[in-house]
Design a protein around this motif. Sequence first.
Motif, mmCIF file in Angstrom:
data_model
loop_
_atom_site.group_PDB
_atom_site.id
_atom_site.type_symbol
_atom_site.label_atom_id
_atom_site.label_comp_id
_atom_site.label_asym_id
_atom_site.label_seq_id
_atom_site.Cartn_x
_atom_site.Cartn_y
_atom_site.Cartn_z
ATOM 1 N N LEU A 494 0.779 -1.220 0.050
ATOM 2 C CA LEU A 494 0.101 -0.186 0.077
ATOM 3 C C LEU A 494 0.931 1.084 0.033
ATOM 4 C CD1 LEU A 494 -2.528 -1.114 2.957
ATOM 5 C CD2 LEU A 494 -2.614 -1.437 0.381
ATOM 6 N N GLY A 495 0.497 2.131 -0.892
ATOM 7 C CA GLY A 495 1.231 3.485 -0.821
ATOM 8 C C GLY A 495 0.414 4.761 -1.371
ATOM 9 N N ASP A 496 0.970 5.841 -1.450
ATOM 10 C CA ASP A 496 0.306 6.790 -2.004
ATOM 11 C C ASP A 496 -1.088 7.130 -0.826
ATOM 12 O OD1 ASP A 496 2.139 7.217 -3.966
ATOM 13 O OD2 ASP A 496 0.782 6.470 -5.284
ATOM 14 N N ARG A 497 -0.770 7.282 0.399
ATOM 15 C CA ARG A 497 -1.823 7.320 1.238
ATOM 16 C C ARG A 497 -2.581 8.749 1.127
ATOM 17 N NH1 ARG A 497 0.420 7.714 7.364
ATOM 18 N NH2 ARG A 497 -0.435 9.697 7.235
ATOM 19 N N LYS A 498 -3.797 8.487 1.321
ATOM 20 C CA LYS A 498 -4.621 9.642 0.983
ATOM 21 C C LYS A 498 -5.302 10.247 2.319
ATOM 22 C CE LYS A 498 -6.563 7.601 -3.284
ATOM 23 N NZ LYS A 498 -7.961 7.344 -4.120
ATOM 24 N N GLY A 499 -5.069 9.456 3.474
ATOM 25 C CA GLY A 499 -5.498 9.889 4.721
ATOM 26 C C GLY A 499 -5.080 9.243 5.789
ATOM 27 N N ASP A 500 -5.562 8.839 6.781
ATOM 28 C CA ASP A 500 -5.138 7.990 7.886
ATOM 29 C C ASP A 500 -4.959 6.611 7.376
ATOM 30 O OD1 ASP A 500 -4.567 6.880 10.472
ATOM 31 O OD2 ASP A 500 -5.698 8.102 11.368
ATOM 32 N N ALA A 501 -3.760 5.948 7.703
ATOM 33 C CA ALA A 501 -3.667 4.669 7.403
ATOM 34 C C ALA A 501 -4.457 3.655 8.029
ATOM 35 C CB ALA A 501 -2.039 4.338 7.569
ATOM 36 N N LEU A 502 -4.875 4.149 9.083
ATOM 37 C CA LEU A 502 -5.702 3.124 10.090
ATOM 38 C C LEU A 502 -7.252 3.609 9.991
ATOM 39 C CD1 LEU A 502 -3.222 2.739 12.909
ATOM 40 C CD2 LEU A 502 -3.365 1.260 11.179
ATOM 41 N N ASP A 503 -8.215 2.595 10.025
ATOM 42 C CA ASP A 503 -9.634 2.863 10.239
ATOM 43 C C ASP A 503 -9.869 3.017 11.674
ATOM 44 O OD1 ASP A 503 -12.238 2.969 10.161
ATOM 45 O OD2 ASP A 503 -12.657 1.224 9.075
ATOM 46 N N ARG A 504 -10.214 4.248 12.006
ATOM 47 C CA ARG A 504 -10.538 4.433 13.409
ATOM 48 C C ARG A 504 -12.047 4.723 13.610
ATOM 49 N NH1 ARG A 504 -5.271 5.649 15.463
ATOM 50 N NH2 ARG A 504 -3.780 6.367 13.984
ATOM 51 N N SER A 505 -12.660 4.096 13.027
ATOM 52 C CA SER A 505 -14.311 4.014 13.280
ATOM 53 C C SER A 505 -14.688 3.368 14.769
ATOM 54 C CB SER A 505 -14.898 3.207 12.212
ATOM 55 O OG SER A 505 -14.707 3.575 10.846
ATOM 56 N N PRO A 506 -15.344 4.007 15.401
ATOM 57 C CA PRO A 506 -15.689 3.673 16.888
ATOM 58 C C PRO A 506 -16.179 2.185 16.640
ATOM 59 C CG PRO A 506 -17.103 5.148 16.161
ATOM 60 C CD PRO A 506 -16.429 4.927 14.978
ATOM 61 N N PRO A 507 -16.060 1.317 17.680
ATOM 62 C CA PRO A 507 -16.735 0.023 17.654
ATOM 63 C C PRO A 507 -18.208 0.037 17.607
ATOM 64 C CG PRO A 507 -15.910 0.698 20.043
ATOM 65 C CD PRO A 507 -15.598 1.586 19.068
ATOM 66 N N PRO A 508 -18.850 -1.092 17.265
ATOM 67 C CA PRO A 508 -20.199 -1.181 17.055
ATOM 68 C C PRO A 508 -20.774 -0.986 18.313
ATOM 69 C CG PRO A 508 -19.303 -3.419 16.984
ATOM 70 C CD PRO A 508 -18.053 -2.352 16.805
ATOM 71 N N GLU A 509 -20.433 -1.259 19.575
ATOM 72 C CA GLU A 509 -20.975 -0.972 20.830
ATOM 73 C C GLU A 509 -21.281 0.497 21.142
ATOM 74 O OE1 GLU A 509 -18.942 -4.931 20.685
ATOM 75 O OE2 GLU A 509 -18.352 -2.926 20.475
ATOM 76 N N LEU A 510 -20.376 1.493 20.664
ATOM 77 C CA LEU A 510 -20.490 3.000 20.965
ATOM 78 C C LEU A 510 -21.138 3.728 19.703
ATOM 79 C CD1 LEU A 510 -16.906 3.754 22.310
ATOM 80 C CD2 LEU A 510 -18.997 2.904 23.316
ATOM 81 N N LYS A 511 -21.551 2.885 18.764
ATOM 82 C CA LYS A 511 -22.197 3.292 17.650
ATOM 83 C C LYS A 511 -23.947 3.309 17.816
ATOM 84 C CE LYS A 511 -19.127 2.215 14.076
ATOM 85 N NZ LYS A 511 -18.889 1.490 12.682
ATOM 86 N N ARG A 512 -24.337 2.369 18.754
ATOM 87 C CA ARG A 512 -25.942 2.390 19.142
ATOM 88 C C ARG A 512 -26.323 3.608 19.749
ATOM 89 N NH1 ARG A 512 -23.818 -3.189 20.140
ATOM 90 N NH2 ARG A 512 -24.443 -4.585 18.418
#
Length: 512
Positions: A494-512
């Motif tokens: 993977l190269g030419d990163r467009k943003g954060d390399a890691l997906d920092r979405s909150p866990p499903p327990e905190l989305k509800r």
Amino acid sequence: MSPGDIRLIRNTSLTILALVALRLVAAAWTPITFDEAYYWMWSKHLAGGYYDHPPMVALVIRAGTMIAGDTEFGVRLVSILSALPMSYAVYRTAAILFGGVRVAATAAILLNVTLMVAVGTLIVTPDSPLLVASSFVLFFLAKVLDTGRGAWWLAVGAAAGCALLSKYTALFFGAAILIWILAVPKQRRWLASPWPYLGALVALAIFAPVIVWNAEHHWVSFLKQISGRARIEDFRPAFIAELIPTQIAFATPLVFILGAMGLYALARRETGVTQVGQARLAVGAMSARVLVSAMFWTVTAYFIWHSLHARVEANWFAPVYPAFAVAAAVAAHLVRWGTRAQRIADVCLRWAAPLGVVMFVGLIVQADTGVLSLYRRDATVRSVGVGWRELAREIDAVRKRTGSTCVLAADYGTTSWLAFHLPKGTCVAQETQRIRWVNMTEPSAAELAGPLLYVDDIRAEPDLKDRFGRIERVAELTRRRGPLVIETYALTLLGDRKGDALDRSPPPELKR
């Protein structure tokens, strides 16, 4: 104590030591599982809690690796040795509740020959320290019954607190203890005594770091257990059909039969035929019977209910096994059986230990080599990391060839195996589910600058185009057990990163 009793105690001790030694040999030979590698990563970053469980398993692994290093043997050392104090606790429990060296020795040996203990202490999960703590909860409750001294409630609280630090399942001990107190008239006096409540405060104090950690992390671990364990989304009773066969296997068939016979006898009050145990049973038989039954059936009832809508893993029953072993010893020695039932009990008692050892050795040989199934796929290939040491060397060669600054993986199991087997200091991170690693040091900006090497199952189709402009397949590598290809991994640069390399979405327990 008679010479015969002394000889029986010595032989029991030697048998248990031999079983522990066998597990230590297996620990050094058997590759680490992905869960163990995951908890090993926890042990490098100790905290009051984690996304999945409380921290006791991390403490156990940390203690072992401080002695024997970051090896499979080191990860498992303390867990396996913990069977020694656990055996003592079960031995003393059986002796207190039902009297006699023979019952006590049988309970300790039968517990140790189950796969739940043999495999459950070898493969280190939160169930391993929970199993040990459960044995001491039962032992200290027996001391409360035996002595009538309220101070033993503090020991009960300490053991329960350690159980809570191991796994949230230990909450059911509170219900079991309350049932015991209410069901036995002579024990109801404790409701008016401060000692049980002081014991509860001790348990709460020991468990407090987990509460504090959850409060600092939006109660995510508690929410995960409530949403994943307690919430019912559908009714699927087919899962209950898995319970009995899996527990027959984990208890080993002969111990399971004895345990079931013992629980039946305790419910029917059919105990008390030996001269040694006569006085004890005449005084405290009901308290002893109800205590063992409550510690077994309270947790079991919950898992039966849970199986009506979701799968119950076999190792989840670990906390009931100390009580189950005591019940099995009661069936073997203290019950007036009819001729046929007595013959069954005698056969089970005679062959339980040899069969347990054979099953354990067979399972280890199969998991490590696959030879018993003629190298065909079985249930162990997914979790036991056979072939990962060789695979990690190939992945590391690709990492060096491509100049990758960090290795990313899609799931926590692969991430953990990579971290355990790649050279020390290699940047490894899970690309998603960052909540799992909240206690650990984040990869630096330089390490995430790229290029990055992404490792995933070749059948997966990760969506990475939104975050990387360059996505290039650079290798396909296999993990094998003998001639069997267990998994094929795709290695993507993977190269030419467009943003954060890691997906920092909150866990499903905190989305509800």
